[in-house]
Design a protein around this motif. Structure first.
Motif, short mmCIF file in Angstrom:
data_model
loop_
_atom_site.label_atom_id
_atom_site.label_comp_id
_atom_site.label_asym_id
_atom_site.label_seq_id
_atom_site.Cartn_x
_atom_site.Cartn_y
_atom_site.Cartn_z
N THR A 1 -5.04 5.62 -3.35
CA THR A 1 -6.17 4.94 -2.71
C THR A 1 -6.72 3.82 -3.61
OG1 THR A 1 -7.74 6.57 -3.61
CG2 THR A 1 -6.80 7.01 -1.43
N THR A 2 -6.26 3.79 -4.84
CA THR A 2 -6.58 2.68 -5.75
C THR A 2 -5.34 1.80 -5.89
OG1 THR A 2 -8.15 4.06 -6.99
CG2 THR A 2 -7.32 2.06 -8.08
N LEU B 1 -12.14 -0.28 1.29
CA LEU B 1 -13.57 -0.24 0.96
C LEU B 1 -14.00 -1.46 0.15
CD1 LEU B 1 -14.21 3.52 0.02
CD2 LEU B 1 -14.70 2.34 2.18
N LYS B 2 -13.21 -1.83 -0.90
CA LYS B 2 -13.59 -2.92 -1.78
C LYS B 2 -12.39 -3.79 -2.12
CE LYS B 2 -17.33 -0.45 -4.17
NZ LYS B 2 -17.81 0.02 -5.50
N ILE B 3 -12.64 -5.12 -2.24
CA ILE B 3 -11.65 -6.07 -2.76
C ILE B 3 -12.13 -6.48 -4.15
CG2 ILE B 3 -10.50 -8.28 -2.45
CD1 ILE B 3 -9.77 -6.30 -0.31
N LEU B 4 -11.34 -6.19 -5.16
CA LEU B 4 -11.75 -6.42 -6.55
C LEU B 4 -11.05 -7.60 -7.21
CD1 LEU B 4 -11.85 -2.70 -7.70
CD2 LEU B 4 -13.74 -4.12 -6.86
N ALA B 5 -10.17 -8.32 -6.51
CA ALA B 5 -9.48 -9.48 -7.08
C ALA B 5 -9.23 -10.50 -5.95
CB ALA B 5 -8.16 -9.08 -7.73
N GLU B 6 -9.26 -11.78 -6.32
CA GLU B 6 -9.08 -12.85 -5.35
C GLU B 6 -7.86 -13.69 -5.69
OE1 GLU B 6 -10.68 -13.20 -2.63
OE2 GLU B 6 -12.26 -11.72 -2.97
N LYS C 1 -9.81 -0.96 -3.45
CA LYS C 1 -10.06 0.48 -3.30
C LYS C 1 -10.06 0.84 -1.83
CE LYS C 1 -11.50 3.26 -5.81
NZ LYS C 1 -10.86 4.42 -6.46
N LEU C 2 -9.36 1.96 -1.51
CA LEU C 2 -9.35 2.47 -0.14
C LEU C 2 -10.32 3.66 -0.03
CD1 LEU C 2 -5.50 2.49 0.60
CD2 LEU C 2 -7.15 0.63 0.94
N ASP C 3 -10.63 4.01 1.20
CA ASP C 3 -11.47 5.19 1.46
C ASP C 3 -10.71 6.43 0.96
OD1 ASP C 3 -13.18 7.10 2.32
OD2 ASP C 3 -13.00 6.64 4.45
N ALA D 1 0.85 -1.20 0.00
CA ALA D 1 0.00 0.00 0.00
C ALA D 1 0.88 1.24 0.00
CB ALA D 1 -0.91 -0.01 1.22
N LYS D 2 0.58 2.21 -0.85
CA LYS D 2 1.37 3.44 -0.95
C LYS D 2 0.82 4.56 -0.08
CE LYS D 2 2.90 2.39 -5.67
NZ LYS D 2 2.96 2.86 -7.07
#
Length: 502
Positions: A201-202, A118-123, A136-138, A111-112
């Protein structure tokens, strides 16, 4: 009293002898007629289970004996053995190492910026390309900071432009103008920083590959530089092996290697030596070599899998191969027993003057045989004369032994319709019609020179030819030239499935 007892014992013994004689007369002695026993005594070298006249003419006599077929004979002196044929195949020599597979590239995605997920878009297990969004982060706080930085920059830019006009009109000094310019540049840099923080945040994938680990969940409050994902590139997969110093000269870049796993015993994967380290590890005395496997199908091999690597350091194409167990263990040199078939015929001396050992023979079967039989076309058998010997008693009868070009199948009949003898100039010397024959199989000790050795097989450089039969079981009971009976049929070696591009 004693004399009476002796007389009784003698009478009992006589009765036992008489009964035994009658039993033998009615059973065993009745099997072979007296005339046949006399023939066997008279012609010990030319009697083969049928009357000699029957062997000459191929006709059965009125007795139950028939011309000897070779398949039904009861040769009590023949040694039972197992044999296999000499085959042609590719043979390789290789170095064997074990290792754990590795991906060529594996990266930790950190994480930078800090924030709440907020969301997990890959498993885990998903294939992703470079730039694919993973989470995605807040971004509310980052977005506000970005808007604030944008306003500050706009204000600094307006002040800078105003001071530039005043400086041109000599209203303000140069030092004051330079300060306004510096404030504008600071505001511009701050805006760029806030823009990056907002983009951070992305979380995106830095490479093409497969997600092998996910360390965050939705709602986690992560810190800057925290590892959130691990991504590996599975193409190619690498096997890093360590070669002993004495074998380093055998391994070079570009050599092929076979990779197997105990969990996939029926499949081999092909790889190639990508690089060989130029230095030797002083502690282990080994050199690291990297095997690369590309274009694997089905994702069968994966990083972390334990495999065996067979680095091919030598290969012979279309080599003659025999089982290692065919070698005679106590021989001074490399030797094997080779099984050879012989056709034996008995005939009169008429016309035999022109025959000699080494003459070619062409025999045509009277009975139909299968086309799959070796060294025959249709019903023709070929060979060469290896022995011509006469009877001790009757000089008019001779035993002709012919070495067949190949093994005789079980379907061979017992009578030849025509037997033609040719001399070294291929001139017909003698031709005989309707003659019976025997089949004998003998073992001959043969010296060979070996090449590569691979597992249970060895390569034969000289001494054998394709199709020869070598004895694999029973060598200890066999001597040179001994009669044998082969009790098995050789099996062909199956091929193994191979995956991966060479």
């Amino acid at each position: 009293m004693k004399s009476n007892l002796v007389i009784r014992i003698c009478l009992i013994c006589l009765v036992i002898v008489a009964v035994t004689f009658l039993v033998l007369k009615l059973t065993i002695w009745q099997v072979t007629p007296d005339s046949d026993r006399e023939d066997f005594k008279k012609y010990p070298k030319t009697y083969f289970g049928a009357r000699l006249n029957d062997l000459r003419t191929g006709k059965e006599s009125q007795k139950t004996h028939s011309a000897y077929s070779g398949n039904d004979r009861k040769d009590y002196e023949a040694v039972p053995v197992e044999a296999v044929r000499v085959e042609r195949s590719n043979i390789e020599i290789f170095l064997v190492n074990n290792c754990t597979l590795e991906p060529e590239r594996q990266v930790d995605v950190a994480a930078k910026t800090s924030g709440i997920v907020l969301k997990i878009l890959a498993e885990e297990g998903d294939y992703v390309e470079s730039g694919t969004i993973l989470a995605k982060l807040d971004d509310k706080e980052a977005l506000l900071a970005l808007r604030e930085a944008k306003l500050k920059k706009e204000n600094a830019e307006r002040v800078y432009k105003s001071s530039l006009d005043n400086f041109k009109d000599a209203i303000i000094s140069k030092e004051e103008f330079e300060d306004k310019k510096f404030q504008f540049e600071i505001a511009s840099v701050e805006l760029e920083r806030k823009q990056l923080e907002y983009e951070y945040t992305t979380i995106e994938s830095p490479i093409d590959g497969v997600i092998v680990e996910r360390n965050i969940e939705a709602g986690y409050n992560i810190e800057k530089d925290q590892i959130v994902f691990k991504i590996a590139d599975f193409n190619p997969i690498l096997a890093r092996i360590y070669i002993p110093e004495k074998d380093v000269s055998k391994v070079v870049e570009g050599q092929m290697a076979r990779i197997t796993s105990e969990f996939l015993p029926e499949i081999e994967f092909m790889g190639k030596v990508k690089m060989v380290s130029p230095v030797v590890d002083p502690e282990s005395g080994t050199v690291k070599a990297t095997i690369e496997m590309e274009d694997l199908t089905g994702d069968v091999l994966r990083p972390g899998m334990f495999v065996s690597v067979f680095t091919i350091v030598g290969q012979h194409q279309d080599a003659l191969i025999i089982p290692k167990k065919a070698l005679i263990l106590e021989a001074e040199s490399d030797e094997v027993f080779v099984a050879r078939d012989f056709v034996v015929m008995v005939m009169s001396s008429d016309g035999l003057e022109g025959l000699a050992i080494g003459d070619s023979v062409v025999c045509e079967q009277k009975k139909a045989i299968e086309e799959s039989s070796l060294n025959r076309t249709g019903s023709t058998l070929r060979g060469k004369i290896v022995d011509i010997s006469g009877s001790y008693e009757d000089k008019s009868l001779y035993r002709i032994a012919i070495e067949a070009d190949g093994a005789l199948g079980k379907e061979t009949g017992n009578i030849f319709k025509t037997v033609s003898f040719y001399n070294s100039q291929d001139i017909l010397v003698l031709q005989i019609k309707d003659i019976g024959f025997d089949v004998e199989t003998k073992a001959f000790k043969t010296k060979i020179i070996l090449g590569f050795r691979k597992g249970n097989n060895v390569e034969v450089l000289t001494g054998l030819k394709e199709g020869d039969r070598v004895i694999t079981v029973g060598q200890d009971d066999v001597g040179h030239g001994a009669d044998i009976v082969i009790i098995n049929t050789g099996k062909e070696i199956g091929e193994t499935s191979v995956f991966g591009s060479p």
